[in-house]
Design a protein around this motif. Sequence first.
Motif, PDB file in Angstrom:
ATOM      1  N   UNK A 115       5.490  10.637 -11.193  1.00 22.23           N
ATOM      2  CA  UNK A 115       5.672  10.809 -10.602  1.00 22.23           C
ATOM      3  C   UNK A 115       5.478  11.211  -8.416  1.00 22.23           C
ATOM      4  N   UNK A 116       4.465  11.825  -8.926  1.00 23.24           N
ATOM      5  CA  UNK A 116       3.774  11.859  -7.435  1.00 23.24           C
ATOM      6  C   UNK A 116       2.820  11.181  -7.372  1.00 23.24           C
ATOM      7  N   UNK A 117       1.739  10.436  -8.107  1.00 23.23           N
ATOM      8  CA  UNK A 117       1.030   9.838  -7.943  1.00 23.23           C
ATOM      9  C   UNK A 117       1.403   8.257  -7.803  1.00 23.23           C
ATOM     10  N   UNK A 118       2.423   8.262  -8.601  1.00 22.53           N
ATOM     11  CA  UNK A 118       3.089   6.660  -8.757  1.00 22.53           C
ATOM     12  C   UNK A 118       4.134   6.851  -7.219  1.00 22.53           C
ATOM     13  N   UNK A 119       4.892   7.731  -6.416  1.00 24.67           N
ATOM     14  CA  UNK A 119       5.512   7.546  -5.090  1.00 24.67           C
ATOM     15  C   UNK A 119       4.635   7.343  -4.006  1.00 24.67           C
ATOM     16  N   UNK A 120       3.381   7.911  -3.850  1.00 23.48           N
ATOM     17  CA  UNK A 120       2.338   8.076  -3.616  1.00 23.48           C
ATOM     18  C   UNK A 120       1.192   7.195  -3.709  1.00 23.48           C
ATOM     19  N   UNK A 121       1.944   6.657  -4.403  1.00 26.53           N
ATOM     20  CA  UNK A 121       0.662   4.919  -3.668  1.00 26.53           C
ATOM     21  C   UNK A 121       2.155   3.713  -3.474  1.00 26.53           C
ATOM     22  N   UNK A 122       3.729   4.248  -3.498  1.00 29.31           N
ATOM     23  CA  UNK A 122       4.271   2.958  -3.000  1.00 29.31           C
ATOM     24  C   UNK A 122       4.547   3.661  -1.617  1.00 29.31           C
ATOM     25  N   UNK A 123       4.812   5.575  -1.688  1.00 35.51           N
ATOM     26  CA  UNK A 123       5.088   5.739   0.119  1.00 35.51           C
ATOM     27  C   UNK A 123       3.744   5.652   0.745  1.00 35.51           C
ATOM     28  N   UNK A 124       2.359   4.430   0.510  1.00 34.38           N
ATOM     29  CA  UNK A 124       1.386   4.756   1.296  1.00 34.38           C
ATOM     30  C   UNK A 124       2.111   3.335   1.597  1.00 34.38           C
ATOM     31  N   UNK A 125       2.174   2.560   0.183  1.00 32.02           N
ATOM     32  CA  UNK A 125       2.275   0.905   0.483  1.00 32.02           C
ATOM     33  C   UNK A 125       3.575   0.617   1.939  1.00 32.02           C
ATOM     34  N   UNK A 126       4.761   1.039   2.043  1.00 31.20           N
ATOM     35  CA  UNK A 126       5.467   0.478   2.816  1.00 31.20           C
ATOM     36  C   UNK A 126       5.201   1.382   4.282  1.00 31.20           C
ATOM     37  N   UNK A 127       3.999   2.182   4.064  1.00 31.00           N
ATOM     38  CA  UNK A 127       3.944   2.900   5.089  1.00 31.00           C
ATOM     39  C   UNK A 127       2.606   2.006   5.432  1.00 31.00           C
ATOM     40  N   UNK A 128       1.570   1.420   5.392  1.00 30.90           N
ATOM     41  CA  UNK A 128       0.814   0.123   5.655  1.00 30.90           C
ATOM     42  C   UNK A 128       2.011  -0.652   6.153  1.00 30.90           C
ATOM     43  N   UNK A 129       2.637  -1.382   5.167  1.00 29.70           N
ATOM     44  CA  UNK A 129       3.644  -2.430   5.490  1.00 29.70           C
ATOM     45  C   UNK A 129       4.506  -2.320   6.671  1.00 29.70           C
ATOM     46  N   UNK A 130       5.066  -1.346   7.634  1.00 27.25           N
ATOM     47  CA  UNK A 130       5.579  -0.045   8.342  1.00 27.25           C
ATOM     48  C   UNK A 130       4.873  -0.277   9.726  1.00 27.25           C
ATOM     49  N   UNK A 131       3.848  -0.154   9.682  1.00 27.17           N
ATOM     50  CA  UNK A 131       2.058  -0.110  10.480  1.00 27.17           C
ATOM     51  C   UNK A 131       2.205  -1.222  11.124  1.00 27.17           C
TER      52      UNK A 131
END
Length: 324
Positions: free
Chosen positions: A115-131
């Motif tokens: 859960x930690x690593x999968x959510x981190x990857x998904x969170x980083x992806x959405x963060x980069x998309x928002x940026x």
Amino acid sequence: MNRSAQIGLLAATIVGVVVAAFTVGSVGLRQVLTAMASIGWLGMASLTAWSIGVLTLLGFAWVSVARGEATERVWLFVWARTTREAATDILPFSQLGGLVVGARTLAAFGVPQPVIYASMIADLTTEMAAQLIFTLFGVGVLLLVLTHAAVQQGLVPLALGGMAAMIALMLLFVFAQRPMLKLAGSLGAHLLPGSVAAMAAVREQLDAIYREPRRVIAAFLFNLAAWLASAVGAWIALWFMGSQVPVWAVLMIEALIFTLRSVAFAIPGAIGVQEAAYVLIGPLVGLPPATALALSLLKRARDIVIAVPALLVWQVGEYRRVVR
């Protein structure tokens, strides 16, 4: 981290410090210190409190893509994001070290590693998309603001180059997620027992997250709100400093600064890059170089105020885990 990577980080840090010192010297140390003092204690406290609110938004973004974690546990993800940002901002590890600290923070509270690593990857992806959306806004405003041909020739290519690098990094990160997980699992099979199963669990969690668009959309919106709120924090600081720069101008400056920081991810804290960028971009919207540089240094002071206590608390928790 191998010796070559350590030497590279040290060299990047030294170069960044030299660039930052040269920038301060060229603007004038006395003028910069005077501009920094103009914010006052109330202004600095307001900037710090606002930044804690931004970290809260980032925690909501992370928990949005953490399957199986109740929303009531958002405080845990806010804390993990705080330690993650603290390590990134003030420790000589670049952004990768911050990710490790954030992951360990969640693991200490019993969040499963997949859960930690999968959510981190998904969170980083959405963060980069928002940026990326935020960066497009900044570049668009920049193109509308710039009218002087000589300035355009020098700054527009830099902004467009940063945006192109940001897009390339995002595409690489998005499309390399599953191949990199598969490669890590294959390599780990020769080194650590059970690593293939662990990577398979992460891939399974990641696929499950992407099958729930509402989670991804929620994380994207929270991350976009965090980018915007962080830029508004800079406007608040400038307001306390007596600067009357409009909000749209500060949003443009911050969008470009964040982009350059992301491209310079190998330099711990983007030291030097951030300071030079503020001095270069600030005057375009009527922000004096001394005030622009003071804002950069005040943001670093804010980072220290938040990061040092956070890392001390985190270190105490790590010590207790070792003792147990």
